[in-house]
Scaffold this active site. Structure first.
Site, PDB file in Angstrom:
ATOM      1  N   ASP A   1       0.835  -1.198   0.000  1.00 10.69           N
ATOM      2  CA  ASP A   1       0.000   0.000   0.000  1.00 10.69           C
ATOM      3  C   ASP A   1       0.877   1.258   0.000  1.00 10.69           C
ATOM      4  OD1 ASP A   1      -2.320   1.526   0.129  1.00 10.69           O
ATOM      5  OD2 ASP A   1      -3.232   0.281   1.673  1.00 10.69           O
TER       6      ASP A   1
ATOM      7  N   GLU B   1       0.183  -0.580  -5.147  1.00 13.96           N
ATOM      8  CA  GLU B   1      -0.804   0.495  -5.231  1.00 13.96           C
ATOM      9  C   GLU B   1      -0.154   1.794  -5.731  1.00 13.96           C
ATOM     10  OE1 GLU B   1      -3.901   0.773  -2.522  1.00 13.96           O
ATOM     11  OE2 GLU B   1      -3.880  -1.338  -1.994  1.00 13.96           O
ATOM     12  N   TRP B   2       0.986   1.640  -6.318  1.00 15.77           N
ATOM     13  CA  TRP B   2       1.773   2.766  -6.823  1.00 15.77           C
ATOM     14  C   TRP B   2       0.937   3.730  -7.675  1.00 15.77           C
ATOM     15  CZ3 TRP B   2       6.816   1.401 -10.037  1.00 15.77           C
ATOM     16  CH2 TRP B   2       7.349   2.566 -10.600  1.00 15.77           C
ATOM     17  N   PRO B   3       0.327   3.277  -8.796  1.00 15.63           N
ATOM     18  CA  PRO B   3      -0.404   4.256  -9.617  1.00 15.63           C
ATOM     19  C   PRO B   3      -1.658   4.814  -8.943  1.00 15.63           C
ATOM     20  CG  PRO B   3      -0.578   2.048 -10.578  1.00 15.63           C
ATOM     21  CD  PRO B   3       0.379   1.948  -9.437  1.00 15.63           C
ATOM     22  N   LEU B   4      -2.205   4.115  -7.963  1.00 17.17           N
ATOM     23  CA  LEU B   4      -3.368   4.654  -7.245  1.00 17.17           C
ATOM     24  C   LEU B   4      -3.001   5.959  -6.523  1.00 17.17           C
ATOM     25  CD1 LEU B   4      -6.113   4.778  -5.804  1.00 17.17           C
ATOM     26  CD2 LEU B   4      -5.275   3.064  -4.207  1.00 17.17           C
ATOM     27  N   TYR B   5      -1.836   5.958  -5.877  1.00 20.61           N
ATOM     28  CA  TYR B   5      -1.467   7.168  -5.126  1.00 20.61           C
ATOM     29  C   TYR B   5      -1.072   8.300  -6.067  1.00 20.61           C
ATOM     30  CZ  TYR B   5      -2.414   4.717  -0.910  1.00 20.61           C
ATOM     31  OH  TYR B   5      -3.090   4.051   0.080  1.00 20.61           O
TER      32      TYR B   5
ATOM     33  N   ASP C   1     -10.506   2.587  -4.186  1.00 18.47           N
ATOM     34  CA  ASP C   1     -10.917   1.299  -3.624  1.00 18.47           C
ATOM     35  C   ASP C   1     -12.338   0.974  -4.080  1.00 18.47           C
ATOM     36  OD1 ASP C   1      -8.573   1.460  -2.189  1.00 18.47           O
ATOM     37  OD2 ASP C   1      -9.521   1.150  -0.228  1.00 18.47           O
TER      38      ASP C   1
END
Ligand code: NAG
Ligand code: NAG
Ligand code: NAG
Length: 434
Positions: A160, A192-196, A221
């Protein structure tokens, strides 16, 4: 710290002989399994809610259910922890440790439990100083944590990005990937790299992400609601070409957990989630209570024809061919050679649905010898169609119509009017499919 990571990244790039994806032999097809988050969140109250709190019992219960009810044999193999498995602090040597009251057997005990049943254990950590729920993070311990996970014989790491600076992601995720590699244990790396980056409206470099991770989250999410599922379908549709170009065996986009069997989706909406995730070759990671699930949800989760689409060895993310108001058409090339799955998705909230009628070549099925078409969810055979024949079906509100078309001639994917499949020839050769 940043300088150190840059050096690690440079080293890892030099030692890598691979051109496309993370070269750890994993996720050749999208991973399937179960993850605690959406259904059980961070419930640590094992005093009055013993059956539903984040404890080893919960994961053992799910493992038992996965074996007994055929999920494991259908391909769901990873049983994964999410946040809140950790003790409040590291041990005296700086190592991570599971909460001793909720995980009395420790992670090694849980790993043994999974491995002896033909399942795998996934674990969760965070690239920042703390996890999203405030437990110890990996930021200054990445090598030690990678070694700890390998010592424990963990099979997957979901990493995460809470409590970190998104600017550092491009150093931190490759560093963890590098340290995982150095342990010598193949550990599926879920990022979750590209999510942040998305949350901070920063662009993502999917070439680098695919070299670093096996699967990656890049959008909010999922929640147990129809709005959430529709939002994900829209995001994946609107960015279709970019995502398709970077998705394939070894590295897949992760639109997040499957919520079939929870509270928020109707039966028809559950058909939509399962179908669209399969069309994208997305990871199928359930977050539900397998001890208590309705038969129609279970049947969809175990539907062989849908799972085969998700697990197709070419791993092509479907193309959104067109979208017109609340109706859209998706197309995915699959095996056997020359076949397609096509999906109409209709997101109207009222009425009795609509009859659809189209010449087959209008949806890009142009093989002159024609196709044998089967509806996928119920497996109903629909007949043989030439490209100029009219194909008819009825689509209901908030539902999908899913069909597979197998060419009678077994010809290569016909030059399509609607999408460019030219990359397929190379992929098939690389994968030595035929
Ligand atoms: C580590 O990376 C090398 C080079 O990419 C690869 O050949 C090897 O299989 C990887 N090992 C693991 C355990 O991921
Ligand atoms: C992604 O990063 C690579 C290597 O750092 C670079 O060569 C490439 O141009 C980048 N791609 C984009 C779209 O920025
Ligand atoms: C068409 O597919 C069905 C299965 O849905 C199969 O039973 C039938 O034999 C096939 N027909 C031809 C001509 O291939």
């Amino acid at each position: 710290m940043k300088i150190l990571w840059s050096i690690v990244v440079i080293l890892s790039n030099l030692s890598s002989r691979f051109v496309c994806c993370l070269d750890n032999g994993l996720a050749r097809t999208p991973p399937m399994g179960w993850l605690s988050w959406t259904r059980f969140t961070c419930n640590t109250n094992c005093v009055t809610d013993r059956d539903n709190c984040i404890s080893e019992k919960l994961f053992m219960d799910m493992a038992d259910q996965m074996v007994a009810d055929g999920y494991r044999d259908a391909g769901y193999e990873y049983v994964s922890l999410d946040d809140c498995w950790l003790a409040e602090s590291r041990d005296k040597d700086g190592r991570l440790q599971a909460d001793p009251l909720r995980f009395p057997s420790g992670i090694t005990g849980l790993v043994k439990y999974m491995h002896s049943r033909g399942l795998k254990l996934g674990i969760y950590e965070d690239f920042g100083t703390r996890t999203c729920a405030g437990y110890p993070g990996s930021e200054f311990y990445m090598q030690l944590d990678a070694e700890t996970f390998a010592d424990w014989q963990v099979d997957l790491l979901k990493f995460d990005g809470c409590n970190s600076n998104p600017q550092d992601d491009k150093f931190g995720y490759p560093a963890m990937s590098f340290y995982l590699n150095k342990t010598g244990r193949p550990i599926l790396f879920s990022c979750e790299w590209p999510l942040y980056e998305f949350q901070k409206q920063m662009p993502s470099n999917y070439t680098n992400i695919a070299k670093t991770c096996n699967v990656w989250r890049n959008f909010w999410d999922v929640s147990d609601s129809w709005d959430s599922i529709k939002g994900i379908i829209k995001y994946y549709g609107d960015n279709n070409a970019l995502f398709q170009a970077h998705s394939g065996p070894g590295g897949f986009f992760d639109p997040d957990m499957i919520v079939l069997g929870d509270f928020g989706l109707s039966y028809y909406q559950q058909r939509v989630q399962m179908t669209m995730w399969a069309m994208w070759s997305a990871p199928l990671v359930m977050s539900n209570d397998l001890r208590n699930i309705r038969p129609e949800s279970k049947a969809l989760l175990l539907n062989k024809r849908l799972l085969e689409i998700d697990q197709d060895p070419m791993g092509v993310m479907a193309s959104r061919i067109w979208i017109f108001s609340d109706l859209e058409l998706w197309l995915k090339p699959v095996m056997p050679k020359g076949s397609f799955v096509f999906v109409y998705f209709y997101s109207q909230d009222n009425g009795n649905g609509i009859p659809l009628s189209t010449p087959l070549d209008g949806i890009g099925l142009t093989d002159p010898n024609g196709y044998n078409i089967t509806e996928v969810i119920d497996g109903q055979h629909m007949g043989i169609f030439k490209p100029s024949d009219t194909f008819k079906c009825h689509i209901y509100p908030n539902d999908v119509f899913v069909a597979k078309a197998v060419p009678l001639s077994g010809a290569f994917w016909a030059r399509s009017k609607v999408a460019d499949w030219s990359f397929l020839e190379k992929r098939i050769k690389d994968l030595k499919l035929f």
